[in-house]
Design a protein around this motif. Structure first.
Motif, PDB file in Angstrom:
ATOM      1  N   LEU A  95       5.524   4.650 -15.150  1.00  0.00           N
ATOM      2  CA  LEU A  95       3.877   4.702 -15.569  1.00  0.00           C
ATOM      3  C   LEU A  95       4.380   3.150 -14.071  1.00  0.00           C
ATOM      4  O   LEU A  95       3.642   3.105 -13.953  1.00  0.00           O
ATOM      5  CB  LEU A  95       4.161   4.532 -17.049  1.00  0.00           C
ATOM      6  N   ILE A  96       4.912   1.567 -14.947  1.00  0.00           N
ATOM      7  CA  ILE A  96       5.249   1.102 -14.292  1.00  0.00           C
ATOM      8  C   ILE A  96       4.686   0.777 -12.796  1.00  0.00           C
ATOM      9  O   ILE A  96       4.249   0.526 -11.805  1.00  0.00           O
ATOM     10  CB  ILE A  96       6.437   0.305 -14.770  1.00  0.00           C
ATOM     11  N   LEU A  97       5.961   1.940 -12.033  1.00  0.00           N
ATOM     12  CA  LEU A  97       6.113   2.367 -10.680  1.00  0.00           C
ATOM     13  C   LEU A  97       4.616   2.642  -9.984  1.00  0.00           C
ATOM     14  O   LEU A  97       4.284   1.971  -9.359  1.00  0.00           O
ATOM     15  CB  LEU A  97       7.676   2.981 -10.362  1.00  0.00           C
ATOM     16  N   ALA A  98       3.973   3.673 -10.416  1.00  0.00           N
ATOM     17  CA  ALA A  98       3.092   3.976 -10.337  1.00  0.00           C
ATOM     18  C   ALA A  98       1.732   3.132 -10.101  1.00  0.00           C
ATOM     19  O   ALA A  98       0.810   2.780  -9.885  1.00  0.00           O
ATOM     20  CB  ALA A  98       2.490   5.152 -10.842  1.00  0.00           C
ATOM     21  N   LEU A  99       2.083   2.246 -11.758  1.00  0.00           N
ATOM     22  CA  LEU A  99       1.499   1.337 -11.334  1.00  0.00           C
ATOM     23  C   LEU A  99       1.289  -0.087 -10.841  1.00  0.00           C
ATOM     24  O   LEU A  99       0.181  -0.017 -10.196  1.00  0.00           O
ATOM     25  CB  LEU A  99       0.906   0.229 -12.606  1.00  0.00           C
ATOM     26  N   LEU A 100       2.240  -0.638  -9.722  1.00  0.00           N
ATOM     27  CA  LEU A 100       2.312  -1.503  -9.355  1.00  0.00           C
ATOM     28  C   LEU A 100       2.371  -1.020  -7.957  1.00  0.00           C
ATOM     29  O   LEU A 100       1.389  -1.408  -6.827  1.00  0.00           O
ATOM     30  CB  LEU A 100       3.936  -1.683  -9.268  1.00  0.00           C
ATOM     31  N   ALA A 101       2.438   0.318  -7.623  1.00  0.00           N
ATOM     32  CA  ALA A 101       1.966   1.266  -5.684  1.00  0.00           C
ATOM     33  C   ALA A 101      -0.364   1.369  -6.546  1.00  0.00           C
ATOM     34  O   ALA A 101      -0.411   1.299  -4.934  1.00  0.00           O
ATOM     35  CB  ALA A 101       2.375   2.366  -6.527  1.00  0.00           C
ATOM     36  N   ALA A 102      -0.195   1.733  -6.772  1.00  0.00           N
ATOM     37  CA  ALA A 102      -1.880   1.608  -7.575  1.00  0.00           C
ATOM     38  C   ALA A 102      -2.770   0.101  -7.466  1.00  0.00           C
ATOM     39  O   ALA A 102      -3.305   0.062  -6.126  1.00  0.00           O
ATOM     40  CB  ALA A 102      -2.252   2.606  -8.740  1.00  0.00           C
ATOM     41  N   PHE A 129       0.547   5.060   3.145  1.00  0.00           N
ATOM     42  CA  PHE A 129       1.379   5.453   2.224  1.00  0.00           C
ATOM     43  C   PHE A 129       0.789   6.189   0.581  1.00  0.00           C
ATOM     44  O   PHE A 129       1.627   5.932   0.003  1.00  0.00           O
ATOM     45  CB  PHE A 129       0.936   3.603   1.452  1.00  0.00           C
ATOM     46  N   ARG A 130      -0.303   5.952   0.398  1.00  0.00           N
ATOM     47  CA  ARG A 130      -1.319   6.846  -0.470  1.00  0.00           C
ATOM     48  C   ARG A 130      -0.350   7.507  -0.508  1.00  0.00           C
ATOM     49  O   ARG A 130      -0.269   8.753  -1.410  1.00  0.00           O
ATOM     50  CB  ARG A 130      -2.496   6.292  -0.801  1.00  0.00           C
ATOM     51  N   ILE A 131      -1.016   8.491   0.278  1.00  0.00           N
ATOM     52  CA  ILE A 131       0.084   9.881   0.658  1.00  0.00           C
ATOM     53  C   ILE A 131       1.033  10.454   0.342  1.00  0.00           C
ATOM     54  O   ILE A 131       1.549  11.388  -0.129  1.00  0.00           O
ATOM     55  CB  ILE A 131      -0.908  10.955   2.386  1.00  0.00           C
ATOM     56  N   VAL A 132       2.324   9.368   1.491  1.00  0.00           N
ATOM     57  CA  VAL A 132       3.725   9.531   1.345  1.00  0.00           C
ATOM     58  C   VAL A 132       3.115   9.715  -0.733  1.00  0.00           C
ATOM     59  O   VAL A 132       5.331  10.270  -0.349  1.00  0.00           O
ATOM     60  CB  VAL A 132       4.143   8.474   1.669  1.00  0.00           C
ATOM     61  N   ILE A 133       3.376   8.282  -0.936  1.00  0.00           N
ATOM     62  CA  ILE A 133       3.726   8.158  -3.036  1.00  0.00           C
ATOM     63  C   ILE A 133       3.219   9.686  -2.991  1.00  0.00           C
ATOM     64  O   ILE A 133       4.232  10.508  -4.309  1.00  0.00           O
ATOM     65  CB  ILE A 133       2.897   7.065  -3.146  1.00  0.00           C
ATOM     66  N   PHE A 134       1.943  10.114  -3.321  1.00  0.00           N
ATOM     67  CA  PHE A 134       1.222  11.415  -4.042  1.00  0.00           C
ATOM     68  C   PHE A 134       2.771  12.719  -3.373  1.00  0.00           C
ATOM     69  O   PHE A 134       2.257  13.549  -3.638  1.00  0.00           O
ATOM     70  CB  PHE A 134       0.173  11.497  -3.389  1.00  0.00           C
ATOM     71  N   PHE A 138       6.255  12.516 -10.246  1.00  0.00           N
ATOM     72  CA  PHE A 138       5.043  12.592 -11.142  1.00  0.00           C
ATOM     73  C   PHE A 138       5.285  10.982 -10.640  1.00  0.00           C
ATOM     74  O   PHE A 138       3.910  10.807 -10.878  1.00  0.00           O
ATOM     75  CB  PHE A 138       5.987  12.530 -12.163  1.00  0.00           C
ATOM     76  N   VAL A 139       5.716  10.225 -10.088  1.00  0.00           N
ATOM     77  CA  VAL A 139       5.287   8.258  -9.466  1.00  0.00           C
ATOM     78  C   VAL A 139       3.926   8.915  -8.849  1.00  0.00           C
ATOM     79  O   VAL A 139       2.693   8.180  -9.170  1.00  0.00           O
ATOM     80  CB  VAL A 139       6.061   7.917  -9.446  1.00  0.00           C
ATOM     81  N   GLY A 140       3.267   9.824  -8.064  1.00  0.00           N
ATOM     82  CA  GLY A 140       2.296   9.726  -7.131  1.00  0.00           C
ATOM     83  C   GLY A 140       1.677  10.453  -7.798  1.00  0.00           C
ATOM     84  O   GLY A 140       0.114  10.148  -7.623  1.00  0.00           O
ATOM     85  N   TYR A 141       1.463  10.941  -9.036  1.00  0.00           N
ATOM     86  CA  TYR A 141       0.436  12.228  -9.579  1.00  0.00           C
ATOM     87  C   TYR A 141      -0.392  10.808 -10.451  1.00  0.00           C
ATOM     88  O   TYR A 141      -1.414  10.780 -10.701  1.00  0.00           O
ATOM     89  CB  TYR A 141       1.004  13.001 -10.655  1.00  0.00           C
ATOM     90  N   ASN A 142       0.633  10.027 -10.862  1.00  0.00           N
ATOM     91  CA  ASN A 142       0.196   8.504 -11.865  1.00  0.00           C
ATOM     92  C   ASN A 142      -0.603   7.671 -11.064  1.00  0.00           C
ATOM     93  O   ASN A 142      -1.359   7.412 -11.843  1.00  0.00           O
ATOM     94  CB  ASN A 142       1.018   8.520 -13.061  1.00  0.00           C
ATOM     95  N   MET A 143      -0.197   7.523  -9.783  1.00  0.00           N
ATOM     96  CA  MET A 143      -0.920   6.034  -9.093  1.00  0.00           C
ATOM     97  C   MET A 143      -2.350   7.211  -8.764  1.00  0.00           C
ATOM     98  O   MET A 143      -3.101   6.125  -8.555  1.00  0.00           O
ATOM     99  CB  MET A 143       0.075   6.387  -7.713  1.00  0.00           C
ATOM    100  N   LEU A 144      -2.299   8.158  -8.281  1.00  0.00           N
ATOM    101  CA  LEU A 144      -3.040   8.713  -7.734  1.00  0.00           C
ATOM    102  C   LEU A 144      -4.311   8.576  -9.220  1.00  0.00           C
ATOM    103  O   LEU A 144      -5.498   8.176  -9.006  1.00  0.00           O
ATOM    104  CB  LEU A 144      -3.021   9.983  -7.512  1.00  0.00           C
ATOM    105  N   ILE A 145      -4.131   8.449 -10.603  1.00  0.00           N
ATOM    106  CA  ILE A 145      -5.163   8.587 -11.734  1.00  0.00           C
ATOM    107  C   ILE A 145      -5.316   6.883 -11.980  1.00  0.00           C
ATOM    108  O   ILE A 145      -6.727   6.905 -12.154  1.00  0.00           O
ATOM    109  CB  ILE A 145      -3.976   8.896 -12.924  1.00  0.00           C
ATOM    110  N   PHE A 146      -4.235   5.863 -11.405  1.00  0.00           N
ATOM    111  CA  PHE A 146      -4.515   4.478 -11.453  1.00  0.00           C
ATOM    112  C   PHE A 146      -5.364   4.009 -11.045  1.00  0.00           C
ATOM    113  O   PHE A 146      -6.592   3.271 -10.720  1.00  0.00           O
ATOM    114  CB  PHE A 146      -2.907   4.035 -12.125  1.00  0.00           C
ATOM    115  N   TYR A 147      -4.809   4.934  -9.500  1.00  0.00           N
ATOM    116  CA  TYR A 147      -5.937   4.483  -8.512  1.00  0.00           C
ATOM    117  C   TYR A 147      -7.476   4.544  -8.889  1.00  0.00           C
ATOM    118  O   TYR A 147      -8.848   4.019  -8.047  1.00  0.00           O
ATOM    119  CB  TYR A 147      -5.231   5.133  -7.323  1.00  0.00           C
TER     120      TYR A 147
END
Length: 304
Positions: free
Chosen positions: A96-103, A117-122, A179-188
């Protein structure tokens, strides 16, 4: 006068019933599918958990809550539960921290090619779970893949991702990658709903980047963080694909009861203990629901 009032009430009641009937026409198909695909399997699992198959005479006999008492005293179940609990405590915060930083980085408008980068992470989330585990399995292999090549290059055997000491971190790495990309999309998505006036007010007050994150963005993300945490908790307790597929590469490390879901699966399909398998699944579902509810309740209170 009284008769007209009564007649009006009857007419209004009939209209209300008629409207309710139309509503049920639209809701009915969903309720039917929900009952058949969700409520019926749960009810059948509960029914199975109340019986036990007789070893010598055959057939099922009603035992009440004896299966639940056995599950509570089952050391294999609690060993599996403790393993996924450690996995949850360590892996979920890191993910979740990695996803938050990415978002935050993508939303900052300072990152060039943010869409790329959003597409690559997701993208790893779009890879089927079985394929992802197979990919990492080839990397982790002791006799082939990247780990074996690095051992050959440096003349050592220290890199052993599939050893007993490193198996759980190796699985955590796969799940994090997925799942980092999935959670990143939620935060973003939550960050995109923040009103621009809040950023303007922060800029007028002289807030820098980190103060804006702390005072504006993180409070706006609180609800999304709670949702992502609940999803991650449920996913951690449902851990199955990764260890089950990697078991072929490390059968001496990953046991049949490595996780609660693996334990229930092997009890049912390998041991033919359908009743006890249903009991394990129900106990694990209750524990997961309680923990998820506590997290949701605490997150809602902090939001208030």
């Amino acid at each position: 006068m009284a008769e007209s009032v009564a007649a009006g009430r009857v007419t209004a009641r009939k209209r209300r019933v008629h409207k309710d009937a139309k509503g049920w026409v639209f809701v009915g198909p969903f309720l039917a599918v929900f009952a058949l695909t969700f409520l019926a399997p749960i009810g059948y699992a509960i029914y199975l958990s109340l019986f036990r198959e007789q070893a010598f005479f055959g057939g099922n006999v009603f035992v009440g809550l004896d299966n639940y008492v056995e599950a509570i005293q089952d050391s294999k179940f609690w060993d599996a539960f403790g393993r996924v609990l450690v996995f949850l405590i360590v892996q979920v915060p890191i993910m979740l921290i990695l996803a938050l930083l990415a978002a935050l980085a993508i939303d900052s408008l300072r990152l060039h090619a943010a869409g790329f980068f959003r597409i690559v992470i997701f993208l790893p989330y779009a890879v089927p779970g079985v394929v992802a585990v197979l990919m990492w399995g080839y990397i982790y292999g002791n006799n082939f893949g990247l780990a074996a090549d690095l051992n050959d290059l440096f003349g050592t055997t220290a890199i052993q991702p599939l050893s007993s000491h490193w198996m759980l971190p190796s699985i955590a790495n796969i799940v994090t990658w997925e799942f980092v990309g999935y959670n990143m999309l939620i935060f973003y998505s939550a960050l995109r709903t923040v009103p621009g006036e809040l950023y303007e007010a922060a800029a007028i007050d002289g807030a820098g980047t980190f103060r804006t994150i702390r005072a504006v963005k993180l409070p706006a993300l609180r609800g999304a963080i709670v949702i992502a945490t609940i999803f991650s908790i449920i996913g951690s307790f449902q851990l199955f694909n990764e260890p089950n597929i990697l078991r072929t590469l490390a059968p001496n490390v990953i046991t049949t009861y490595y996780t609660p879901n693996m334990y229930a699966y092997n009890l049912s399909f390998a041991g033919q203990q359908f009743n006890y398998s249903a009991t394990i699944a129900i106990v694990m579902g209750i524990i997961t629901a309680i923990i998820a509810y506590v997290v949701q309740l605490r997150g809602s209170r902090e939001a208030l």
